[in-house]
Scaffold this active site. Structure first.
Site, mmCIF file in Angstrom:
data_model
loop_
_atom_site.group_PDB
_atom_site.id
_atom_site.type_symbol
_atom_site.label_atom_id
_atom_site.label_comp_id
_atom_site.label_asym_id
_atom_site.label_seq_id
_atom_site.Cartn_x
_atom_site.Cartn_y
_atom_site.Cartn_z
ATOM 1 N N HIS A 61 0.834 -1.202 0.000
ATOM 2 C CA HIS A 61 0.000 0.000 0.000
ATOM 3 C C HIS A 61 0.870 1.254 0.000
ATOM 4 O O HIS A 61 0.546 2.248 -0.617
ATOM 5 C CB HIS A 61 -0.881 0.019 1.246
ATOM 6 C CG HIS A 61 -1.932 -1.029 1.240
ATOM 7 N ND1 HIS A 61 -3.175 -0.836 0.687
ATOM 8 C CD2 HIS A 61 -1.926 -2.284 1.705
ATOM 9 C CE1 HIS A 61 -3.890 -1.930 0.822
ATOM 10 N NE2 HIS A 61 -3.151 -2.830 1.431
ATOM 11 N N ARG A 69 -8.401 0.099 -19.567
ATOM 12 C CA ARG A 69 -7.919 -1.251 -19.824
ATOM 13 C C ARG A 69 -8.866 -2.249 -19.173
ATOM 14 O O ARG A 69 -9.224 -2.097 -18.002
ATOM 15 C CB ARG A 69 -6.503 -1.416 -19.260
ATOM 16 C CG ARG A 69 -5.939 -2.792 -19.563
ATOM 17 C CD ARG A 69 -4.504 -2.910 -19.129
ATOM 18 N NE ARG A 69 -4.380 -2.878 -17.689
ATOM 19 C CZ ARG A 69 -3.207 -2.885 -17.060
ATOM 20 N NH1 ARG A 69 -2.086 -2.888 -17.754
ATOM 21 N NH2 ARG A 69 -3.154 -2.879 -15.753
ATOM 22 N N GLU A 120 2.577 -6.485 -24.584
ATOM 23 C CA GLU A 120 3.385 -6.743 -23.389
ATOM 24 C C GLU A 120 3.813 -8.203 -23.290
ATOM 25 O O GLU A 120 4.418 -8.624 -22.309
ATOM 26 C CB GLU A 120 2.636 -6.300 -22.115
ATOM 27 C CG GLU A 120 1.248 -6.873 -21.970
ATOM 28 C CD GLU A 120 0.489 -6.334 -20.749
ATOM 29 O OE1 GLU A 120 1.115 -5.783 -19.835
ATOM 30 O OE2 GLU A 120 -0.743 -6.493 -20.715
ATOM 31 N N ASP A 147 5.660 -5.656 -18.173
ATOM 32 C CA ASP A 147 5.542 -7.090 -18.438
ATOM 33 C C ASP A 147 6.427 -7.518 -19.598
ATOM 34 O O ASP A 147 7.023 -8.586 -19.556
ATOM 35 C CB ASP A 147 4.081 -7.471 -18.719
ATOM 36 C CG ASP A 147 3.315 -7.655 -17.414
ATOM 37 O OD1 ASP A 147 3.828 -8.350 -16.526
ATOM 38 O OD2 ASP A 147 2.223 -7.086 -17.278
ATOM 39 N N CYS A 195 3.135 2.602 -21.952
ATOM 40 C CA CYS A 195 2.513 2.949 -20.662
ATOM 41 C C CYS A 195 3.150 2.215 -19.485
ATOM 42 O O CYS A 195 2.667 2.311 -18.373
ATOM 43 C CB CYS A 195 1.008 2.709 -20.701
ATOM 44 S SG CYS A 195 0.575 0.971 -20.931
HETATM 45 C C1 PEP Z 1 2.884 -3.050 -18.151
HETATM 46 O O1 PEP Z 1 2.913 -4.277 -18.057
HETATM 47 O O2 PEP Z 1 3.828 -2.367 -18.583
HETATM 48 C C2 PEP Z 1 1.686 -2.305 -17.712
HETATM 49 C C3 PEP Z 1 1.561 -1.018 -17.922
HETATM 50 O O3 PEP Z 1 0.727 -2.980 -17.066
HETATM 51 P P1 PEP Z 1 0.796 -3.408 -15.526
HETATM 52 O O4 PEP Z 1 2.003 -2.759 -14.906
HETATM 53 O O5 PEP Z 1 -0.485 -2.960 -14.947
HETATM 54 O O6 PEP Z 1 0.932 -4.891 -15.630
HETATM 55 MG MG MG Z 2 1.132 -5.453 -17.701
#
Ligand code: PEP
Ligand code: MG
Length: 591
Positions: free
Chosen positions: A194, A340, A438, A462, A509
């Site tokens: 958290h 998403r 990803e 990822d 992102c």
């Molecule tokens: C990523 O995998 O880069 C991403 C933006 O998604 P998350 O970090 O939520 O898995």
């Molecule tokens: Mg991801």
């Protein structure tokens, strides 16, 4: 606790970027305090019942107070604690220990909660493991009520301080007076904690995994906290403190200047790389607006599930997505929110959804989960479509690894549209539908995917872990987690090329978008947008404002110069040196 006056630098995990010098507030909590244990002649069940009733009343008051203060999501933490108080695993079990073993109530509570803690800690699922913090919270409250000190643990924080703690429970973090929090230095901590989430959302620096920082400082000591490099300096010299304060001030100036001067992401001499914010339900939106985000490039819808600890209804989802769309509209005439679809599983395990799998990162997660639970998917798509009536919503599928998944998703989307048509509910028939890139297969075969979607967003968090086979949350393989490894760069480059060839927009992102070297390298590779926690926008914006498109081409050449045989570190260094040469005063921008 020791009082070593010697200067010392502790190294930990860089959890939230930024610098701060300030006095420490050491919070040791009372969860680990020894609890006396003795045999009682009288029945302590009555004392326990009284303490539980008092605890419930405190929690109910807290829920009401937080609702009134509109601390969104905060009240849910305490609602979860109320539910733990109802759980027979806790109170009834403690009662039976009192009766059977003739234990004092405190000891019965400690033993009962210890057992439950052990159970949670053994769980594979990081989400459930994190719930041991809720147990700590509830235990502290009952013990305090038994000791006649009800009202729960408090962080008596009145002056702006760096919070030094073992770890903080959810309720401790939500009750922090935010204007008094300069930063966090934690003994423990994980990527799902958290505190980590809160620090990033608040834009305050944090370092976790410091081992025993609580044992090395005294309340009031001054520390230098460097959340960018993951260090905490104890007992710094007066000159160092001055120097660090200067850094902090310059950081603030940069942020202010970068937020005011020009639209975020404008390149020198024209052109732009759109800078957007990553957001999730329950996070304050002030910074998004203040730092000039041009839209919400990633809205992590799974946090609705996490905060409610159940599946949100279609109406609850439609309301949250509608709110995000309205907020996006306030960011500019063409600003949108990219929602998403539910991305659960892997490191985002969730009770009631995630099942035990031998290898959850490669398991039934994200789009795979949605396609095997079409009712959940269809409900979410209806809610997203409803919010799209404003014309400000883009839909994005997570973890797509093969084209069949896109075909399957298109079918469910058509069903959801059909449901709304039948009910006469409005939606945006032209809503853009894109996918995260990803998973290596999606990047390798990007040209085929580009024909099936309206946009790509590269999720480097990822992508890097799957390309390098290095768990993104495992500190012991952090050296392999290399966003600039030539293999990763090749996949990003090819994904961008596939998007360009098809004429669809592509963004990044993942967290790397906010890195002052890697984010700029993605811009050089030609991405149209970078999406990141809002507080990181000003620095990236400032860097971009000093570079022209031709400069970015040169940076790209510099990144390729070490060749495919280079290590991720060597590529990183080549880019860093190029940037330092091109922006001689870069030290005034990236501190
Ligand atoms: C990523 O995998 O880069 C991403 C933006 O998604 P998350 O970090 O939520 O898995
Ligand atoms: Mg991801």
């Amino acid at each position: 606790m020791s009082s070593s006056p010697s200067r010392q630098t502790l190294r930990g995990l860089a959890t939230a970027r930024g610098f701060v010098a300030g006095p420490v507030f050491v919070y040791r909590g009372d969860g680990d305090a020894p609890v006396p244990e003795y045999v009682v002649e009288e029945d302590e069940v009555v004392s326990l019942a009284r303490a539980v009733t008092e605890t419930k009343r405190d929690l109910e008051n807290l829920v009401a107070a937080l609702r009134e203060r509109s601390v969104r999501g905060g009240e849910r933490i305490f609602e979860a604690h109320l539910m733990l108080l109802e759980d027979p695993m806790i109170v009834s079990e403690a009662e039976s220990r009192i009766r059977k073993d003739r234990l004092n109530a405190e000891a019965a509570v400690r033993r009962t909660v210890d057992k439950a803690r052990e159970l949670f800690a053994r769980m594979n699922d990081p989400y459930l493991r994190e719930r041991t913090r809720d147990l700590d919270d509830v235990e502290r409250r009952i013990l305090r009520a038994l000791a006649g000190m009800g009202g729960g643990p408090r962080l008596e924080l009145r002056t702006p301080s760096v919070i030094v703690a073992n770890d903080l429970t959810p309720s401790e973090t939500v009750l922090l007076p935010r204007d008094c929090v300069l930063g966090f230095a934690m003994n423990g901590g994980s990527t799902t904690s958290h505190v980590a989430l809160l620090a990033r959302a608040m834009g305050v620096p944090a370092v976790s995994g410091l081992g025993d920082v609580t044992g090395r400082v005294r309340a009031g000591d001054t520390v230098l906290l460097d959340g960018t490099n993951g260090t905490v300096t104890l007992n710094p010299s007066a000159a160092e403190i001055m120097e660090f304060r200067d850094l902090v001030e310059r950081q603030m100036e940069i942020t202010e200047e970068a937020s005011l001067g020009y639209p975020a992401g404008t390149l020198r001499g024209g052109g732009e790389v759109k800078l957007e914010a990553n957001l999730h339900p329950g996070v304050p939106t002030d910074d998004v607006m203040a730092h000039g985000a041009r839209g919400i490039g990633l809205y992590r819808s799974e946090y609705l599930w996490f905060s409610l600890e159940r599946e949100p209804t279609e109406d609850e989802q439609a309301a949250a997505y509608g709110e995000a769309a309205a907020f996006a509209a306030s960011l500019g005439p063409d600003a949108a929110v990219t929602i998403r679809a539910l991305d659960v599983g892997g490191d985002k395990a969730m009770r009631g959804i995630s099942v035990r799998e031998a290898n959850p990162f490669l398991g039934n997660r994200s789009i795979r989960y949605l396609l095997s639970h079409r009712d959940v998917f269809r409900t979410q798509l209806r809610a997203i479509l409803r919010a799209s009536a404003s014309g400000r919503v883009r839909l994005m599928y997570p973890m797509v690894s093969c084209v069949e998944e896109l075909r399957g998703a298109a079918e469910v989307l058509a069903e959801a549209r059909g449901d709304l048509d039948a009910a006469g509910v409005a939606y945006d028939a032209n809503m853009r539908v894109g996918m995260m890139v990803e998973v290596p297969s999606a990047a390798i075969n990007a040209a085929a995917f580009a024909k099936l979607v309206d946009f790509f967003s590269i999720g480097t968090n990822d992508l890097v872990q799957y390309v390098m086979a290095a768990d993104r949350g495992n500190d012991s393989v952090a050296n392999l987690y290399q966003p600039t490894n030539p293999a990763v760069l090749r996949l990003v480059r090819e994904t961008v090329a596939a998007a360009k060839a098809r004429g669809i927009p592509v963004s990044v992102c993942g967290e790397s978008a906010s890195d002052p070297v890697v984010g700029i390298l993605w811009a050089a590779m030609g991405v149209d947008a970078l999406s990141m926690p809002a507080t990181y926008i000003p620095v990236i914006s400032k860097l971009l404002s000093r570079l022209s498109r031709a400069d970015l081409d040169e940076l790209l050449a510099a990144s390729a110069a070490p060749g495919d045989g280079a290590s991720g570190g060597e590529v990183m260094e080549a880019c860093r040196s190029w940037l330092a040469a091109r922006i001689p005063d870069i030290g005034n921008i990236v501190l």
